[in-house]
Design a protein around this motif. Structure first.
Motif: not given
Lengths: 110, 113
Positions: B33, B37, B43, B45, B48, B56, B91, B100-106, B109
């Protein structure tokens, strides 16, 4: 319309107090996620709630899920300054993406 | 320790320039994804992917933004030409399967002057 509403959006509280953040969602999902974001940082997964009645706890934070009421809560016990952050809930009601709340900005004053 | 990585971490550019952001999802995750932000919009989207296929991108301004996954280890988000209103933190997140659970990168900016 799929939506997730968090309440309150902003919370300022004193250390040592208890408080609850509410997350209402509109789908029939049985999965709910809580994330934490520190200022200038990324989102970090806190809790994954996978069924009705699920309760997860870590330290001073406890999250619960009531799928019948379409409500999840994040309870803070005896708040400490380190818990200051923005907390997001997200619902997996869509078939491929998470539906995000607007976030609750929590400020805990010493 | 499996993590989502993003480059660059910070990017300052001038209006009209092309910007490319890169993301390496967690190995074995099949969903990716892209989010944006900002203080005003929160946030959002943008795009995807599942199994590298774009499913999408309705949240993305089509005239200037494009997202691709040339392979399973790389996702890119490109802005051409960039505008000051594109200034935000972007992000990338990955997940094992849909919903399911999403894991974000740092995050990256981006500042467009």
């Amino acid at each position: 319309e799929l939506k997730v509403e968090q309440n309150p959006l902003f919370l300022s509280m004193q250390e040592g107090k208890n408080y609850t953040i509410y997350c209402n969602y509109s789908t029939t999902s049985d999965r709910l996620y809580w994330y934490r974001q520190d200022p200038g940082k990324s989102l970090e997964s806190l809790f994954v709630l996978l069924s009705n009645g699920a309760v997860k706890q870590e330290g001073r934070l406890m999250a619960s899920l009531d799928t019948k009421a379409r409500l999840s809560t994040l309870h803070i016990t005896a708040a400490v300054h380190d818990l200051s952050a923005t907390y997001f809930c997200a619902d997996s009601g869509s078939n491929y993406q998470l539906i995000w709340g607007a976030g609750t900005k929590l400020i805990i004053k010493p | 320790d499996a993590r989502v990585t993003q480059t660059p971490r910070d990017k300052v550019t001038e209006m009209g320039q092309e910007v490319t952001m890169r993301c390496q999802p967690i190995l074995g995750h099949n969903t990716v994804f892209w989010y944006r932000q900002t203080m005003m919009q929160g946030l959002e989207l943008l795009a995807y992917f599942r199994n590298r296929a774009p499913l999408d991108d309705s949240g993305m301004p089509k005239d200037r933004f494009s997202a691709e996954m040339p392979d399973a280890t790389l996702a890119t988000l490109k802005i051409q030409p960039s505008e000051p209103r594109d200034s935000a933190v972007y992000f990338c997140a990955s997940g094992k399967t849909s919903g399911t659970e999403q894991f974000f990168g740092p995050g990256t900016r981006l500042t467009v002057l």
